[in-house]
Write a protein that holds these residues in place. Structure first.
Motif, PDB file in Angstrom:
ATOM      1  N   VAL A  63       3.732  -2.946 -27.129  1.00 35.56           N
ATOM      2  CA  VAL A  63       4.455  -4.092 -27.934  1.00 35.56           C
ATOM      3  C   VAL A  63       2.732  -4.296 -27.302  1.00 35.56           C
ATOM      4  O   VAL A  63       2.027  -4.557 -26.853  1.00 35.56           O
ATOM      5  CB  VAL A  63       5.203  -4.559 -27.461  1.00 35.56           C
ATOM      6  N   GLU A  64       2.799  -6.249 -27.725  1.00 39.72           N
ATOM      7  CA  GLU A  64       1.990  -7.380 -27.007  1.00 39.72           C
ATOM      8  C   GLU A  64       2.460  -7.814 -26.188  1.00 39.72           C
ATOM      9  O   GLU A  64       4.295  -8.708 -26.141  1.00 39.72           O
ATOM     10  CB  GLU A  64       1.671  -7.937 -28.095  1.00 39.72           C
ATOM     11  N   SER A  65       2.210  -7.485 -24.413  1.00 40.68           N
ATOM     12  CA  SER A  65       2.843  -8.261 -23.424  1.00 40.68           C
ATOM     13  C   SER A  65       2.848  -9.635 -23.368  1.00 40.68           C
ATOM     14  O   SER A  65       1.519 -10.272 -24.250  1.00 40.68           O
ATOM     15  CB  SER A  65       2.200  -7.605 -21.780  1.00 40.68           C
ATOM     16  N   GLN A  66       3.140 -10.117 -22.500  1.00 40.52           N
ATOM     17  CA  GLN A  66       2.985 -11.716 -22.538  1.00 40.52           C
ATOM     18  C   GLN A  66       2.131 -12.464 -22.261  1.00 40.52           C
ATOM     19  O   GLN A  66       1.262 -13.476 -22.324  1.00 40.52           O
ATOM     20  CB  GLN A  66       4.650 -12.618 -21.466  1.00 40.52           C
ATOM     21  N   ARG A  67       1.134 -11.619 -21.632  1.00 42.02           N
ATOM     22  CA  ARG A  67      -0.372 -12.226 -21.378  1.00 42.02           C
ATOM     23  C   ARG A  67      -0.884 -11.437 -22.734  1.00 42.02           C
ATOM     24  O   ARG A  67      -2.236 -11.693 -22.678  1.00 42.02           O
ATOM     25  CB  ARG A  67      -0.880 -10.991 -20.157  1.00 42.02           C
ATOM     26  N   GLY A  68      -0.302 -10.926 -23.511  1.00 36.39           N
ATOM     27  CA  GLY A  68      -1.355 -10.637 -24.282  1.00 36.39           C
ATOM     28  C   GLY A  68      -1.968  -9.526 -24.719  1.00 36.39           C
ATOM     29  O   GLY A  68      -2.918  -8.537 -25.394  1.00 36.39           O
ATOM     30  N   GLY A 140       6.356 -18.578 -24.211  1.00 36.52           N
ATOM     31  CA  GLY A 140       5.862 -18.668 -24.935  1.00 36.52           C
ATOM     32  C   GLY A 140       5.353 -17.643 -25.709  1.00 36.52           C
ATOM     33  O   GLY A 140       5.848 -16.777 -25.456  1.00 36.52           O
ATOM     34  N   PRO A 141       4.352 -17.820 -26.685  1.00 38.26           N
ATOM     35  CA  PRO A 141       3.520 -16.086 -27.571  1.00 38.26           C
ATOM     36  C   PRO A 141       3.136 -15.700 -26.729  1.00 38.26           C
ATOM     37  O   PRO A 141       2.123 -16.146 -25.738  1.00 38.26           O
ATOM     38  CB  PRO A 141       2.986 -16.722 -29.167  1.00 38.26           C
ATOM     39  N   ALA A 142       2.770 -14.731 -27.104  1.00 34.12           N
ATOM     40  CA  ALA A 142       2.059 -13.386 -25.868  1.00 34.12           C
ATOM     41  C   ALA A 142       0.286 -13.975 -25.852  1.00 34.12           C
ATOM     42  O   ALA A 142       0.071 -14.090 -26.853  1.00 34.12           O
ATOM     43  CB  ALA A 142       1.401 -11.997 -26.739  1.00 34.12           C
ATOM     44  N   GLY A 143       0.083 -14.259 -24.188  1.00 31.77           N
ATOM     45  CA  GLY A 143      -0.518 -15.087 -23.694  1.00 31.77           C
ATOM     46  C   GLY A 143      -0.276 -16.486 -23.544  1.00 31.77           C
ATOM     47  O   GLY A 143      -1.875 -16.788 -23.258  1.00 31.77           O
ATOM     48  N   SER A 144       0.588 -16.980 -23.679  1.00 33.52           N
ATOM     49  CA  SER A 144       0.463 -17.923 -23.276  1.00 33.52           C
ATOM     50  C   SER A 144       0.288 -18.128 -22.145  1.00 33.52           C
ATOM     51  O   SER A 144       0.553 -17.617 -21.473  1.00 33.52           O
ATOM     52  CB  SER A 144       2.184 -18.726 -24.003  1.00 33.52           C
ATOM     53  N   THR A 145      -0.029 -19.721 -21.406  1.00 34.82           N
ATOM     54  CA  THR A 145      -0.707 -20.241 -20.330  1.00 34.82           C
ATOM     55  C   THR A 145       0.435 -20.777 -20.482  1.00 34.82           C
ATOM     56  O   THR A 145       0.724 -21.902 -18.722  1.00 34.82           O
ATOM     57  CB  THR A 145      -1.651 -20.878 -20.244  1.00 34.82           C
ATOM     58  N   GLY A 166      10.708 -19.782 -29.423  1.00 31.06           N
ATOM     59  CA  GLY A 166      10.733 -19.599 -30.838  1.00 31.06           C
ATOM     60  C   GLY A 166      10.879 -17.880 -31.322  1.00 31.06           C
ATOM     61  O   GLY A 166      10.179 -16.698 -30.120  1.00 31.06           O
ATOM     62  N   ALA A 167      10.806 -17.363 -32.620  1.00 32.15           N
ATOM     63  CA  ALA A 167      10.390 -15.885 -32.870  1.00 32.15           C
ATOM     64  C   ALA A 167       8.848 -15.652 -32.275  1.00 32.15           C
ATOM     65  O   ALA A 167       7.845 -16.639 -31.578  1.00 32.15           O
ATOM     66  CB  ALA A 167      10.032 -16.159 -34.163  1.00 32.15           C
ATOM     67  N   HIS A 168       9.163 -14.703 -31.631  1.00 35.76           N
ATOM     68  CA  HIS A 168       7.620 -13.956 -30.978  1.00 35.76           C
ATOM     69  C   HIS A 168       7.318 -14.904 -30.258  1.00 35.76           C
ATOM     70  O   HIS A 168       6.266 -14.898 -29.608  1.00 35.76           O
ATOM     71  CB  HIS A 168       6.713 -13.572 -31.870  1.00 35.76           C
ATOM     72  N   GLU A 169       8.319 -15.514 -29.073  1.00 33.58           N
ATOM     73  CA  GLU A 169       7.614 -16.345 -28.238  1.00 33.58           C
ATOM     74  C   GLU A 169       8.897 -15.071 -26.167  1.00 33.58           C
ATOM     75  O   GLU A 169       9.947 -14.966 -26.922  1.00 33.58           O
ATOM     76  CB  GLU A 169       7.741 -17.674 -27.853  1.00 33.58           C
ATOM     77  N   GLY A 170       7.771 -15.478 -25.125  1.00 33.15           N
ATOM     78  CA  GLY A 170       8.403 -13.980 -24.599  1.00 33.15           C
ATOM     79  C   GLY A 170       8.689 -15.143 -23.335  1.00 33.15           C
ATOM     80  O   GLY A 170       8.190 -16.191 -23.239  1.00 33.15           O
ATOM     81  N   VAL A 171       9.291 -14.658 -22.027  1.00 31.00           N
ATOM     82  CA  VAL A 171       9.007 -14.931 -20.701  1.00 31.00           C
ATOM     83  C   VAL A 171       8.431 -13.999 -19.803  1.00 31.00           C
ATOM     84  O   VAL A 171       9.747 -13.376 -19.267  1.00 31.00           O
ATOM     85  CB  VAL A 171      10.573 -15.628 -20.667  1.00 31.00           C
ATOM     86  N   SER A 172       7.829 -14.409 -18.751  1.00 32.13           N
ATOM     87  CA  SER A 172       8.009 -13.471 -17.949  1.00 32.13           C
ATOM     88  C   SER A 172       7.450 -14.535 -16.607  1.00 32.13           C
ATOM     89  O   SER A 172       7.055 -15.690 -16.468  1.00 32.13           O
ATOM     90  CB  SER A 172       6.022 -13.621 -18.167  1.00 32.13           C
ATOM     91  N   VAL A 173       8.247 -13.698 -15.384  1.00 31.70           N
ATOM     92  CA  VAL A 173       8.526 -14.240 -14.338  1.00 31.70           C
ATOM     93  C   VAL A 173       7.611 -13.508 -13.392  1.00 31.70           C
ATOM     94  O   VAL A 173       7.555 -12.617 -13.038  1.00 31.70           O
ATOM     95  CB  VAL A 173      10.012 -14.185 -13.771  1.00 31.70           C
ATOM     96  N   GLU A 174       7.121 -14.479 -12.418  1.00 35.21           N
ATOM     97  CA  GLU A 174       5.770 -13.516 -11.050  1.00 35.21           C
ATOM     98  C   GLU A 174       6.111 -14.595 -10.016  1.00 35.21           C
ATOM     99  O   GLU A 174       6.758 -15.750  -9.884  1.00 35.21           O
ATOM    100  CB  GLU A 174       4.935 -14.058 -12.075  1.00 35.21           C
ATOM    101  N   GLY A 175       5.401 -13.702  -9.277  1.00 34.25           N
ATOM    102  CA  GLY A 175       5.316 -13.977  -7.723  1.00 34.25           C
ATOM    103  C   GLY A 175       4.974 -13.114  -6.947  1.00 34.25           C
ATOM    104  O   GLY A 175       4.728 -12.135  -7.608  1.00 34.25           O
ATOM    105  N   THR A 176       4.489 -13.782  -5.440  1.00 34.50           N
ATOM    106  CA  THR A 176       3.639 -12.483  -4.324  1.00 34.50           C
ATOM    107  C   THR A 176       5.346 -12.224  -3.049  1.00 34.50           C
ATOM    108  O   THR A 176       6.140 -13.313  -2.782  1.00 34.50           O
ATOM    109  CB  THR A 176       2.808 -13.222  -3.828  1.00 34.50           C
ATOM    110  N   ARG A 177       5.376 -11.275  -3.114  1.00 34.35           N
ATOM    111  CA  ARG A 177       5.789 -10.544  -1.744  1.00 34.35           C
ATOM    112  C   ARG A 177       6.226 -10.965  -0.614  1.00 34.35           C
ATOM    113  O   ARG A 177       4.764 -11.446  -0.201  1.00 34.35           O
ATOM    114  CB  ARG A 177       5.819  -9.055  -1.791  1.00 34.35           C
TER     115      ARG A 177
END
Length: 182
Positions: A63-68, A140-145, A166-177
């Motif tokens: 699949v295409e990740s949130q980062r594209g 948002g869609p893959a690669g969204s900022t 929307g269709a084909h939109e995702g969510v990524s959660v990030e951070g540092t330890r």
């Protein structure tokens, strides 16, 4: 769509998804598909449903990740080919993802971009055994900022709430330890 990931000391995370899917009166619907980036087909996957058939099959895919980026994934096909469903159905899916934390970076593709339909009322919980420094969210869609709001419930527990994807939109959660929690 409600999901949580509990990150373990080894960097893996036990993920739980609760999906309320309304198929309406669409004829010939038998269940749902989930495409999970980074999940191996032989992973420990559980599926249950109080109101729909919950047997499932898995197969490797990409699949295409949130980062594209194109990444390995597992397709989970849930339902019974001999049973049609209608209306609203709830599915609970559980699995362990490896490498949600790599070194000091946490990066979880909480909602993948594989949904062919709009997704509403999204709630994402990320729980870590350490303080999550500089938490961020992208939707948002893959690669969204496009960023989304991250709320810290308590140290080591952040939540993201999104009204509509929307269709084909995702969510990524990030951070540092950050600092370890007792």
């Amino acid at each position: 769509y409600w999901t949580s990931a509990a990150v373990a000391a080894d960097g893996s995370a036990r993920v739980t998804e609760v999906i309320d899917y309304d198929v309406g009166l669409t004829p010939d619907k038998h269940g749902i598909f989930r495409w999970v980036p980074g999940l191996a087909p032989d992973a420990d996957i559980t599926v249950s449903s109080p109101d729909a058939p919950s047997q499932f099959t898995v197969r490797p895919t990409s699949v295409e990740s949130q980062r594209g980026e194109t990444v390995g994934a597992t397709e989970i096909k849930i339902g019974d080919p001999a049973t049609t469903i209608s209306g609203r159905n709830r599915y609970e899916i559980g699995y362990t993802l490896p490498d949600v934390r790599q070194d000091a970076t946490v990066d979880w593709e909480a909602v993948g971009t594989g949904w062919d339909v709009d997704v509403s009322d999204v709630e994402v919980h990320l729980v870590t055994p350490f303080v999550l420094d500089s938490p961020s969210c992208f939707a948002g869609p893959a690669g969204s900022t496009s960023t989304c709001d991250v709320r810290e419930v308590e140290p080591g527990h952040v939540v993201v709430s999104i009204d509509d994807l929307g269709a084909h939109e995702g969510v990524s959660v990030e951070g540092t330890r950050g600092a370890a929690l007792a």
